[in-house]
Design an enzyme around this catalytic site. Structure first.
Site, PDB file in Angstrom:
ATOM      1  N   GLN A   1       2.453  -5.368  20.738  1.00  0.00           N
ATOM      2  CA  GLN A   1       1.111  -4.458  20.886  1.00  0.00           C
ATOM      3  C   GLN A   1       0.231  -5.289  20.167  1.00  0.00           C
ATOM      4  O   GLN A   1       0.425  -5.735  18.958  1.00  0.00           O
ATOM      5  CB  GLN A   1       1.474  -3.418  20.101  1.00  0.00           C
TER       6      GLN A   1
ATOM      7  N   HIS B   1       2.608   6.356  14.632  1.00  0.00           N
ATOM      8  CA  HIS B   1       2.905   5.283  15.665  1.00  0.00           C
ATOM      9  C   HIS B   1       3.965   6.012  16.331  1.00  0.00           C
ATOM     10  O   HIS B   1       4.871   6.697  16.288  1.00  0.00           O
ATOM     11  CB  HIS B   1       3.361   4.099  14.723  1.00  0.00           C
TER      12      HIS B   1
ATOM     13  N   ASP C   1       9.514  -1.353  19.659  1.00  0.00           N
ATOM     14  CA  ASP C   1       8.393  -1.086  18.764  1.00  0.00           C
ATOM     15  C   ASP C   1       7.220  -2.434  18.838  1.00  0.00           C
ATOM     16  O   ASP C   1       7.734  -3.439  18.474  1.00  0.00           O
ATOM     17  CB  ASP C   1       8.520  -0.999  17.424  1.00  0.00           C
TER      18      ASP C   1
ATOM     19  N   CYS D   1      -0.116   2.336  21.150  1.00  0.00           N
ATOM     20  CA  CYS D   1       1.331   2.455  20.895  1.00  0.00           C
ATOM     21  C   CYS D   1       1.942   3.419  21.810  1.00  0.00           C
ATOM     22  O   CYS D   1       3.032   3.402  22.355  1.00  0.00           O
ATOM     23  CB  CYS D   1       1.705   2.554  19.472  1.00  0.00           C
TER      24      CYS D   1
END
Length: 332
Positions: A89, A271, A286, A95
């Protein structure tokens, strides 16, 4: 350093499903709410489930854990199959979209795409790229950015008038399915969103937000799973709130906990991550982390339960935090 910034997406199945539809995904799979972590509540989620998205707060405790986890994995190693689609990211507040991309990309063989699908095109074009290249490619992928921005605006656009921010959160100690079922059908004309505070003079920000269309599940504040409406962690000095009469399930709004679309420059501390099954293992994806996290064995039949066990660990690391929410990608 992040040079791009998008509006945050809402943790709301209606918003995510519409977003994916606009990107050309056929609605044979749909995101649905996960109402709690008890087996009876997980049984309410349609099966099969192929991915879970968790929304959680980035706190000091979590950041300490994240750094320790990264150092441990770099030292001890882990097994990650090459079949995992993973991207970094580099876009602030993206996200939610990256979580959706992770969920769909790692289940691409199960999905049906419309002709000319923007998402299918992005996945095919980025398949041979590494995680950093995929991140840079998304930065320049205007079709996804425009759709993301449209979906972010379509989310939490109306407030209750009771305050500027709102939120609803998970708690691990939900009482029982019986209490939930008693809430499923509200009495007529009892869709009230009023919030009372035992400390009217308190300066602690709080409010209640009701969606225009009620969620299928309604709660009273006496049920411990739907905790208080605080923007930040609950404290002993926080005013105790009780919700009067019936109201829609208070969904965790946008990543910034806003009743309206937040400013694109506003800093948020919530997040999204995706939990997916690839080649017999459960992976946490993630984009803030340098690599996928292998959480052990799983299967198509046990993915939801195994993913919820990972969600529990996030909550246990921050027992005073209330801002957790999850949605599952289920066969429609």
């Amino acid at each position: 350093m992040e040079s791009h910034r998008w509006l945050p997406l809402e943790a709301n199945p209606e918003v995510t499903n519409q977003f994916l539809k606009q990107l050309g995904l056929h609605p044979s799979w749909q995101f649905v709410d996960v109402y709690g972590m008890e087996p009876e509540l997980l049984s309410m989620v349609p099966r099969p489930v192929c991915a879970v998205l968790l929304l959680f707060p980035i706190t000091e405790k979590y950041e300490v854990f994240r750094i320790e986890e990264e150092e441990k994995i770099k030292s001890e190693g882990q097994d990650v199959t090459e079949s995992v689609y993973f991207m970094k990211q580099t876009i602030s507040n993206a996200c939610g979209t990256i979580g959706l991309i992770h969920a769909i990309a790692n289940n691409k063989d199960k999905m049906n795409f419309e002709s000319g699908s923007t998402l299918k095109k992005f996945l095919e074009e980025s398949l041979s790229m590494n995680p950093e290249e995929r991140a840079r490619y998304l930065e320049k992928y205007e079709a996804i950015r425009v759709t993301h921005e449209s979906s972010a605006h379509e989310g939490q656009t109306e407030g209750s008038g009771l305050g500027p921010k709102s939120g609803s959160y998970w708690e691990a100690n939900f009482s029982s399915l019986e209490n939930v079922l008693q809430q499923l059908k509200p009495p007529e004309n009892q869709m009230d969103c009023h919030v009372e505070s035992s400390s009217p003079s308190s300066s602690q920000p709080h409010s209640s937000h009701c969606r225009t269309k009620a969620s299928p599940l309604c709660h009273h504040a006496s049920l411990p799973w739907v905790k208080r409406n605080h923007v930040g962690p609950a404290k002993a000095t926080s005013p105790s709130l009780r919700l009067r009469r019936w109201r829609p399930f208070l969904r965790l709004p946008s990543v910034g906990l806003h009743s309206v679309a937040p400013s694109i420059d506003e800093k948020v501390d919530l997040h999204f991550i995706a939990l997916v099954h690839v080649d017999g293992h459960l992976y946490e994806l993630d984009g803030r982390k340098p690599f996928p996290i292998n959480h052990g064995k799983t299967s198509d039949d046990t993915l939801l339960e195994d993913a919820i066990e990972v969600c529990k660990k996030f909550m246990e690391r921050d027992p005073e935090e209330l801002r957790f929410n999850a949605i599952a990608l289920s066969a429609a």
